[in-house]
Structures are given as structure tokens and as C-alpha cells.
Design an enzyme around this catalytic site. Structure first.
Site, PDB file in Angstrom:
ATOM      1  N   ILE A   1      -6.376   7.313   1.747  1.00 29.83           N
ATOM      2  CA  ILE A   1      -6.250   5.980   2.327  1.00 29.83           C
ATOM      3  C   ILE A   1      -6.403   5.065   1.118  1.00 29.83           C
ATOM      4  O   ILE A   1      -7.485   4.946   0.578  1.00 29.83           O
ATOM      5  CB  ILE A   1      -7.351   5.696   3.368  1.00 29.83           C
ATOM      6  CG1 ILE A   1      -7.168   6.613   4.568  1.00 29.83           C
ATOM      7  CG2 ILE A   1      -7.269   4.227   3.812  1.00 29.83           C
ATOM      8  CD1 ILE A   1      -8.215   6.421   5.643  1.00 29.83           C
ATOM      9  N   PRO A   2      -5.310   4.479   0.660  1.00 29.00           N
ATOM     10  CA  PRO A   2      -5.263   3.815  -0.642  1.00 29.00           C
ATOM     11  C   PRO A   2      -6.023   2.504  -0.738  1.00 29.00           C
ATOM     12  O   PRO A   2      -5.435   1.446  -0.939  1.00 29.00           O
ATOM     13  CB  PRO A   2      -3.771   3.610  -0.864  1.00 29.00           C
ATOM     14  CG  PRO A   2      -3.221   3.448   0.508  1.00 29.00           C
ATOM     15  CD  PRO A   2      -4.046   4.333   1.399  1.00 29.00           C
ATOM     16  N   CYS A   3      -7.332   2.581  -0.627  1.00 26.31           N
ATOM     17  CA  CYS A   3      -8.146   1.373  -0.721  1.00 26.31           C
ATOM     18  C   CYS A   3      -8.043   0.766  -2.125  1.00 26.31           C
ATOM     19  O   CYS A   3      -8.280  -0.420  -2.304  1.00 26.31           O
ATOM     20  CB  CYS A   3      -9.603   1.678  -0.396  1.00 26.31           C
ATOM     21  SG  CYS A   3     -10.213   3.173  -1.159  1.00 26.31           S
ATOM     22  N   HIS A   4      -7.651   1.584  -3.096  1.00 22.68           N
ATOM     23  CA  HIS A   4      -7.560   1.072  -4.470  1.00 22.68           C
ATOM     24  C   HIS A   4      -6.364   0.157  -4.659  1.00 22.68           C
ATOM     25  O   HIS A   4      -6.267  -0.537  -5.651  1.00 22.68           O
ATOM     26  CB  HIS A   4      -7.482   2.245  -5.441  1.00 22.68           C
ATOM     27  CG  HIS A   4      -6.328   3.166  -5.194  1.00 22.68           C
ATOM     28  ND1 HIS A   4      -6.353   4.152  -4.224  1.00 22.68           N
ATOM     29  CD2 HIS A   4      -5.107   3.230  -5.754  1.00 22.68           C
ATOM     30  CE1 HIS A   4      -5.189   4.784  -4.233  1.00 22.68           C
ATOM     31  NE2 HIS A   4      -4.410   4.251  -5.144  1.00 22.68           N
TER      32      HIS A   4
END
Length: 164
Positions: free
Chosen positions: A129-132
Site C-alpha cells: 500500500i504505497p504510503c510512500h
DNA sequence: AGCCAGTCTCGGA
DNA sequence: TCCGAGACTGGCT
């Protein structure tokens, strides 16, 4: 809940599988060497499949490629608000970024920018989950629960430019 | 560049 | 319940 390490070029990530799918993924933690982990042979049949998909997706992302398949994600631990945010994060294509304000707008609560930040920090499955890929306004880096070094590293791998 | 108030969710007291 | 703290923003000094 089954815990199992995933070796990568960046170190061993720790994955946790519930009966629903991948429930969490942790960054390599230097201090946890001898904690009990499940052997891959002990995983249930579906979990072995998830594990294969997780490993593959993780390595693809770490090498800057879009994952061709993700395992089912068990997001049941989160609140409704958090699940909406996490789902919105999954919509961000690799190599692109969104601001906290854009995520907030995407889930219909344009003023909840700060709350979005909290939800990102509570994300149990970083990287997949690409929180970055979420930056503060004007391409500022913002923060990152796994450490800003990780955020910089992951963004660099995707060829993303940011301020500072 | 730095400070401040407005805004929303969540977890602990 | 209430209260304080956040991976934020936008405006003002």
C-alpha cells in the site's frame, strides 16, 4: 496469525498472514533476529500462494517495477476511514505521487488532510500500500512511519523527484 | 523561513 | 465522554 520473513535486497521484511490474506508487512527490524517465525512449509495452502505473490510484488516494487499481482490484503483491522484512505493509496500508479490534500479530496473529505496523514501512518502494509507515494503540499517530503530514509529510498527507486 | 489557527480522526484517561 | 496529539494546509509576518 502466521509470521514469516521475506528476504529482499533491502533486508528481511516480516509478513503476517491471517485467514483473510496478508494482514501486515513490516520493514526489516535489526533488533529482532531470533523471534519465532513460521516456516514456509507450515503455511496453509492459500497462505503459501499469498506468500509467493507477496514476495514477488515486494521485490518488483523494490526494483521500481509495478507489481503484476498482489495477494489479498486483510484490512479488517482498520476503521472505515482508514480503509478508504488505504484504498485511495492503492490507486496511485507507480512513479506518481499525490498530496495528503489530494487523498483527502479523493475520499470526499477535502479538509481531513491531517487525518489522512494519521491513516497513512497506521497503514499495516507499507510498500504494497504505497504510503510512500504521498507527499505534503508542494512536493515536500512530509513524514514516514518506517523512517524518512525508507521514503526517500522507495521514491528514488520509482524515479520520483521531491523537494529537500 | 517561521509561526499560527483551522480541521478531522483516533486512542488513552 | 473529553482531551490532546498527529506523516497537513494556507495565510500572514
Amino acid at each position: 496469525m502466521l509470521k514469516i520473513a521475506i528476504p529482499t535486497v533491502a533486508g528481511p521484511f516480516l509478513a503476517c498472514y491471517s485467514t483473510q490474506g496478508l494482514a501486515r508487512l513490516d520493514f526489516p527490524q535489526p533488533s529482532r533476529q531470533n523471534n519465532p517465525e513460521t516456516a514456509s512449509a507450515d503455511l496453509s495452502a492459500p497462505a503459501q500462494k499469498w506468500h509467493a505473490a507477496t514476495t514477488r510484488a515486494l521485490k518488483q516494487i523494490l526494483s521500481g517495477q509495478p507489481p503484476d499481482a498482489l495477494p489479498p490484503l486483510d484490512l479488517s483491522v482498520g476503521t472505515e476511514f482508514q480503509k478508504r484512505v488505504w484504498h485511495a493509496l492503492c490507486q496511485i500508479p507507480i512513479g506518481k505521487t499525490q498530496s495528503y490534500a489530494q487523498i483527502a479530496a479523493a475520499i470526499g473529505q477535502p479538509k481531513a488532510t491531517r487525518a489522512v496523514g494519521s491513516a497513512c501512518g497506521a497503514n499495516p502494509i507499507p510498500v504494497l500500500i504505497p504510503c510512500h507515494r504521498v507527499l505534503a503540499a508542494h512536493q515536500r517530503l512530509g513524514g514516514f512511519s518506517g523512517g524518512l530514509d525508507w521514503k526517500r529510498k522507495l521514491l528514488a527507486r520509482e524515479g520520483i523527484e521531491f523537494a529537500g
